[in-house]
Scaffold this motif. Structure first.
Motif, mmCIF file in Angstrom:
data_model
loop_
_atom_site.group_PDB
_atom_site.id
_atom_site.type_symbol
_atom_site.label_atom_id
_atom_site.label_comp_id
_atom_site.label_asym_id
_atom_site.label_seq_id
_atom_site.Cartn_x
_atom_site.Cartn_y
_atom_site.Cartn_z
ATOM 1 N N SER A 38 5.647 -10.926 4.352
ATOM 2 C CA SER A 38 6.932 -11.245 4.647
ATOM 3 C C SER A 38 7.046 -12.670 3.639
ATOM 4 O O SER A 38 8.163 -12.806 2.826
ATOM 5 C CB SER A 38 7.045 -11.979 5.917
ATOM 6 N N SER A 80 15.272 -5.727 3.991
ATOM 7 C CA SER A 80 13.905 -4.963 4.190
ATOM 8 C C SER A 80 13.972 -3.921 5.118
ATOM 9 O O SER A 80 14.870 -3.629 6.085
ATOM 10 C CB SER A 80 12.900 -6.083 5.023
ATOM 11 N N GLY A 123 11.410 -1.063 7.546
ATOM 12 C CA GLY A 123 10.090 -0.642 8.089
ATOM 13 C C GLY A 123 9.524 -1.664 9.005
ATOM 14 O O GLY A 123 10.117 -2.657 9.220
ATOM 15 N N GLU A 124 8.491 -1.385 9.584
ATOM 16 C CA GLU A 124 7.595 -2.194 10.387
ATOM 17 C C GLU A 124 6.391 -2.904 9.580
ATOM 18 O O GLU A 124 5.794 -2.091 8.813
ATOM 19 C CB GLU A 124 7.229 -1.719 11.530
ATOM 20 N N GLU A 125 6.104 -4.151 10.034
ATOM 21 C CA GLU A 125 4.585 -4.646 9.633
ATOM 22 C C GLU A 125 3.619 -3.852 10.031
ATOM 23 O O GLU A 125 3.563 -3.245 11.159
ATOM 24 C CB GLU A 125 4.664 -6.060 10.247
ATOM 25 N N ASN A 150 3.731 -2.390 6.959
ATOM 26 C CA ASN A 150 4.180 -1.450 5.984
ATOM 27 C C ASN A 150 5.747 -1.727 5.781
ATOM 28 O O ASN A 150 6.625 -0.899 4.894
ATOM 29 C CB ASN A 150 4.152 -0.169 6.537
ATOM 30 N N ARG A 151 6.269 -3.254 6.055
ATOM 31 C CA ARG A 151 7.765 -3.341 5.783
ATOM 32 C C ARG A 151 7.867 -3.821 4.255
ATOM 33 O O ARG A 151 6.994 -4.535 3.661
ATOM 34 C CB ARG A 151 8.085 -4.569 6.600
#
Length: 211
Positions: free
Chosen positions: A171, A191, A193-195, A197-198
């Motif tokens: 982030s 942004s 996707g999910e962490e 892989n965001r």
């Protein structure tokens, strides 16, 4: 979370017994009085010991430091770790040999280690902590690289009118890109996707007809 129950003639004595066994200070524990005890008649009849439950409060920064130290040792890296805290941001600065191994290609190993350390810290924290792990001033050098990348991709999007997706980033790196592109008024970033892989997408803002 380590805790014990201890007894004593008084509550204070019971607490001291517990602190000695836990090798902790009063600031590091949570104390629950189970029984205040009773002196009894003439100090003999009906006498009852005081009882307390003392629980160690895990320090999220200490737990994160311990985790980081253990992982680097398992990687065969003897790293010196310095801690700097500014509000809710905690930075672990690593130095020593084999820092290139710790950083990895484009900081991927360092970012993964940072992500895991952040999970550990926030497992023990009552509020969200942002963990930053740096090695040999890599983060500052990475910031310069990201600023240059942002400017180059901005010109590309303006020239081609096509969206550009960046590689997954933590982030704080995405925030660097956001800030770098804020001067390009015709562009927007968001942004996806999910962490962990965001990633960021850079695109042109929709044009509005002038009246």
């Amino acid at each position: 979370m380590k805790e014990i129950t201890a007894n004593g003639l008084t509550v204070n004595e019971a607490v001291e017994v517990a602190l000695k066994q836990l090798e902790a200070t009063r600031e590091e524990v949570e104390i629950t009085v189970l029984d205040e005890g009773k002196k009894g008649i003439f100090g003999i009849f009906g006498k009852r010991s005081a009882s307390v439950k003392v629980k160690i409060i895990n320090d999220p920064v200490k737990e994160a430091h311990l985790f980081l130290s253990n992982v680097t040792k398992k990687m065969g890296i003897d790293a010196e770790i310095k801690i700097k805290r500014a509000g809710k941001v905690v930075t672990f600065q690593l130095s020593g040999d084999k820092m290139a191994v710790l950083i990895g290609k484009r900081g991927q190993t360092l970012n993964s280690l940072q992500y895991l350390t952040q999970l550990v810290a926030n497992r023990y924290s009552n509020y969200y902590l942002q963990i930053v792990i740096d090695a040999e001033n890599y983060r500052e050098r990475r910031k310069d690289t990201l600023n240059q990348l942002a400017a180059r991709l901005a010109r590309q999007v303006i020239r081609t009118s096509k969206n550009v997706s960046l590689e997954p980033m933590p982030s704080y790196e995405r925030k660097i890109i956001h800030a770098a592109l804020s001067e390009f008024k015709e562009l927007k970033t968001y942004s996806v996707g999910e962490e962990p892989n965001r990633h960021l997408v850079i695109s042109l803002k929709a044009k509005t007809d002038s009246k």
